[in-house]
Motif scaffolding. Structure first.
Motif, PDB file in Angstrom:
ATOM      1  N   LYS A  34      61.405  52.496  80.350  1.00  0.00           N
ATOM      2  CA  LYS A  34      60.123  51.935  80.485  1.00  0.00           C
ATOM      3  C   LYS A  34      58.963  52.532  80.584  1.00  0.00           C
ATOM      4  O   LYS A  34      58.677  53.265  81.866  1.00  0.00           O
ATOM      5  N   PRO A  35      57.831  51.973  80.553  1.00  0.00           N
ATOM      6  CA  PRO A  35      56.352  52.469  80.359  1.00  0.00           C
ATOM      7  C   PRO A  35      55.699  52.145  82.011  1.00  0.00           C
ATOM      8  O   PRO A  35      56.021  51.356  82.583  1.00  0.00           O
ATOM      9  N   LYS A  36      54.918  53.349  82.361  1.00  0.00           N
ATOM     10  CA  LYS A  36      54.107  53.048  83.463  1.00  0.00           C
ATOM     11  C   LYS A  36      52.462  52.645  83.188  1.00  0.00           C
ATOM     12  O   LYS A  36      51.897  53.360  82.880  1.00  0.00           O
ATOM     13  N   LYS A  37      52.407  51.865  84.761  1.00  0.00           N
ATOM     14  CA  LYS A  37      51.029  51.827  84.615  1.00  0.00           C
ATOM     15  C   LYS A  37      50.406  53.052  84.660  1.00  0.00           C
ATOM     16  O   LYS A  37      50.105  53.661  85.693  1.00  0.00           O
ATOM     17  N   ALA A  38      49.126  52.827  83.950  1.00  0.00           N
ATOM     18  CA  ALA A  38      48.644  54.707  83.791  1.00  0.00           C
ATOM     19  C   ALA A  38      47.632  54.849  84.518  1.00  0.00           C
ATOM     20  O   ALA A  38      46.483  54.417  84.643  1.00  0.00           O
ATOM     21  N   SER A  39      47.999  54.517  86.374  1.00  0.00           N
ATOM     22  CA  SER A  39      47.028  54.976  87.999  1.00  0.00           C
ATOM     23  C   SER A  39      46.983  56.014  88.316  1.00  0.00           C
ATOM     24  O   SER A  39      47.379  56.873  88.089  1.00  0.00           O
ATOM     25  N   GLY A  40      45.399  56.106  88.823  1.00  0.00           N
ATOM     26  CA  GLY A  40      45.059  57.148  89.046  1.00  0.00           C
ATOM     27  C   GLY A  40      44.267  58.528  88.751  1.00  0.00           C
ATOM     28  O   GLY A  40      44.089  57.711  86.972  1.00  0.00           O
ATOM     29  N   PRO A  41      43.682  58.513  89.197  1.00  0.00           N
ATOM     30  CA  PRO A  41      41.975  59.308  89.119  1.00  0.00           C
ATOM     31  C   PRO A  41      42.361  60.465  87.704  1.00  0.00           C
ATOM     32  O   PRO A  41      42.180  59.872  86.763  1.00  0.00           O
ATOM     33  N   GLU A  42      43.705  60.891  87.282  1.00  0.00           N
ATOM     34  CA  GLU A  42      43.471  61.910  86.109  1.00  0.00           C
ATOM     35  C   GLU A  42      44.825  61.119  85.292  1.00  0.00           C
ATOM     36  O   GLU A  42      43.723  61.421  83.553  1.00  0.00           O
ATOM     37  N   ASN A  43      44.843  60.139  85.383  1.00  0.00           N
ATOM     38  CA  ASN A  43      45.545  59.079  84.487  1.00  0.00           C
ATOM     39  C   ASN A  43      44.744  58.326  84.038  1.00  0.00           C
ATOM     40  O   ASN A  43      45.105  57.904  82.941  1.00  0.00           O
ATOM     41  N   GLU A  44      43.759  57.807  84.270  1.00  0.00           N
ATOM     42  CA  GLU A  44      43.167  56.599  83.967  1.00  0.00           C
ATOM     43  C   GLU A  44      42.396  57.769  83.103  1.00  0.00           C
ATOM     44  O   GLU A  44      41.047  56.889  82.033  1.00  0.00           O
ATOM     45  N   ALA A  45      41.275  59.458  83.525  1.00  0.00           N
ATOM     46  CA  ALA A  45      40.602  59.698  82.836  1.00  0.00           C
ATOM     47  C   ALA A  45      41.277  60.328  81.288  1.00  0.00           C
ATOM     48  O   ALA A  45      40.466  60.648  80.734  1.00  0.00           O
ATOM     49  N   LEU A  46      42.069  60.408  81.600  1.00  0.00           N
ATOM     50  CA  LEU A  46      43.039  60.299  80.125  1.00  0.00           C
ATOM     51  C   LEU A  46      43.099  59.206  79.323  1.00  0.00           C
ATOM     52  O   LEU A  46      42.760  59.696  78.212  1.00  0.00           O
ATOM     53  N   ILE A  47      43.415  58.271  79.611  1.00  0.00           N
ATOM     54  CA  ILE A  47      43.314  57.269  78.995  1.00  0.00           C
ATOM     55  C   ILE A  47      41.337  57.144  78.644  1.00  0.00           C
ATOM     56  O   ILE A  47      41.964  56.679  77.228  1.00  0.00           O
ATOM     57  N   ALA A  48      41.108  56.932  78.961  1.00  0.00           N
ATOM     58  CA  ALA A  48      39.446  56.813  78.408  1.00  0.00           C
ATOM     59  C   ALA A  48      38.877  57.964  77.325  1.00  0.00           C
ATOM     60  O   ALA A  48      38.503  58.056  76.917  1.00  0.00           O
ATOM     61  N   ALA A  49      39.710  59.186  78.289  1.00  0.00           N
ATOM     62  CA  ALA A  49      39.628  60.501  76.744  1.00  0.00           C
ATOM     63  C   ALA A  49      40.053  60.241  75.565  1.00  0.00           C
ATOM     64  O   ALA A  49      39.440  61.027  74.676  1.00  0.00           O
ATOM     65  N   VAL A  50      41.175  59.858  75.140  1.00  0.00           N
ATOM     66  CA  VAL A  50      42.001  60.248  74.301  1.00  0.00           C
ATOM     67  C   VAL A  50      41.696  59.061  73.294  1.00  0.00           C
ATOM     68  O   VAL A  50      42.037  58.775  71.644  1.00  0.00           O
ATOM     69  N   CYS A  51      42.208  56.981  74.347  1.00  0.00           N
ATOM     70  CA  CYS A  51      42.175  56.418  73.283  1.00  0.00           C
ATOM     71  C   CYS A  51      41.081  56.305  72.250  1.00  0.00           C
ATOM     72  O   CYS A  51      41.671  55.470  71.296  1.00  0.00           O
ATOM     73  N   PRO A  52      39.448  56.552  72.776  1.00  0.00           N
ATOM     74  CA  PRO A  52      38.594  55.877  72.137  1.00  0.00           C
ATOM     75  C   PRO A  52      39.009  56.999  69.787  1.00  0.00           C
ATOM     76  O   PRO A  52      38.102  56.313  69.319  1.00  0.00           O
ATOM     77  N   HIS A  53      39.885  58.277  70.081  1.00  0.00           N
ATOM     78  CA  HIS A  53      40.528  58.621  68.996  1.00  0.00           C
ATOM     79  C   HIS A  53      41.076  58.383  67.861  1.00  0.00           C
ATOM     80  O   HIS A  53      41.822  58.579  67.278  1.00  0.00           O
ATOM     81  N   VAL A  54      42.586  57.170  68.018  1.00  0.00           N
ATOM     82  CA  VAL A  54      43.276  57.152  68.432  1.00  0.00           C
ATOM     83  C   VAL A  54      42.976  56.673  66.394  1.00  0.00           C
ATOM     84  O   VAL A  54      44.417  56.592  66.051  1.00  0.00           O
ATOM     85  N   ALA A  55      42.907  56.080  65.842  1.00  0.00           N
ATOM     86  CA  ALA A  55      42.368  55.864  64.802  1.00  0.00           C
ATOM     87  C   ALA A  55      42.155  56.957  63.895  1.00  0.00           C
ATOM     88  O   ALA A  55      42.673  56.946  62.897  1.00  0.00           O
ATOM     89  N   HIS A  56      42.659  58.394  64.361  1.00  0.00           N
ATOM     90  CA  HIS A  56      41.773  58.992  63.998  1.00  0.00           C
ATOM     91  C   HIS A  56      42.850  60.414  63.645  1.00  0.00           C
ATOM     92  O   HIS A  56      42.476  61.764  63.793  1.00  0.00           O
ATOM     93  N   VAL A  57      44.004  60.195  64.331  1.00  0.00           N
ATOM     94  CA  VAL A  57      45.016  60.968  64.934  1.00  0.00           C
ATOM     95  C   VAL A  57      45.921  60.805  63.893  1.00  0.00           C
ATOM     96  O   VAL A  57      46.193  59.642  63.647  1.00  0.00           O
ATOM     97  N   PRO A  58      46.402  62.311  63.512  1.00  0.00           N
ATOM     98  CA  PRO A  58      47.833  61.602  62.769  1.00  0.00           C
ATOM     99  C   PRO A  58      49.004  60.565  62.808  1.00  0.00           C
ATOM    100  O   PRO A  58      49.125  60.677  64.216  1.00  0.00           O
ATOM    101  N   VAL A  59      49.258  60.089  62.345  1.00  0.00           N
ATOM    102  CA  VAL A  59      50.490  59.400  62.676  1.00  0.00           C
ATOM    103  C   VAL A  59      52.572  60.254  61.710  1.00  0.00           C
ATOM    104  O   VAL A  59      52.119  60.498  60.662  1.00  0.00           O
ATOM    105  N   LYS A  60      52.802  60.175  62.780  1.00  0.00           N
ATOM    106  CA  LYS A  60      53.974  60.776  62.692  1.00  0.00           C
ATOM    107  C   LYS A  60      55.352  60.074  62.592  1.00  0.00           C
ATOM    108  O   LYS A  60      55.046  59.082  63.512  1.00  0.00           O
TER     109      LYS A  60
END
Length: 136
Positions: free
Chosen positions: A110-136
């Motif tokens: 079961k997923p958990k909310k991405a809360s806290g400064p590090e998790n929120e920063a991770l989402i902000a940093a990587v999610c804009p690149h989701v269209a450019h990563v390989p699909v496996k």
């Protein structure tokens, strides 16, 4: 002989590139702790649609990471992110004394909310690149 040396050198470079880690710092926390993600490891999981990311902790003044599993200074986690819902599944973790072990059933956790400064920063940093990563 020169060709053999040149071939050996090229093979050595290729072997090093295969295990390359491209760490990108995305957050700095208290006491000089830094969080980075490995762009070479990031991919979109075909089965779940989640963005799978390896992140590592670093503390430069203590000569700690960032580094991947199996390294003497490697401490980190693998997360599966849902960028639209801003939640995550903690897939696995690793330390120098604990190898990275990805469980086969991680998609059913079961997923958990991405809360806290590090998790929120991770989402902000990587999610804009989701269209450019390989699909496996």
């Amino acid at each position: 002989m020169r060709r053999a040396i040149a071939l050996a050198a090229l093979m050595s470079v290729a072997a090093g590139a295969a295990g390359a880690e491209t760490w990108t710092k995305f957050a700095t926390a208290d006491k000089g702790i830094e969080w980075s993600y490995d762009a070479d490891y990031s991919y979109k999981d075909k089965a779940s649609g989640r963005l799978v990311v390896m992140q590592a902790v670093a503390k430069p003044e203590a000569k700690l990471g960032p580094a991947g599993p199996g390294k003497s200074d490697g401490v980190g986690y693998v997360y599966a992110l849902d960028c639209s819902k801003k939640n995550l599944i903690s897939v696995a973790s690793y330390t120098p004394s604990k190898a990275l072990d990805i469980p086969a059933n991680w998609r059913s956790v079961k997923p958990k909310k991405a809360s806290g400064p590090e998790n929120e920063a991770l989402i902000a940093a990587v999610c804009p690149h989701v269209a450019h990563v390989p699909v496996k």
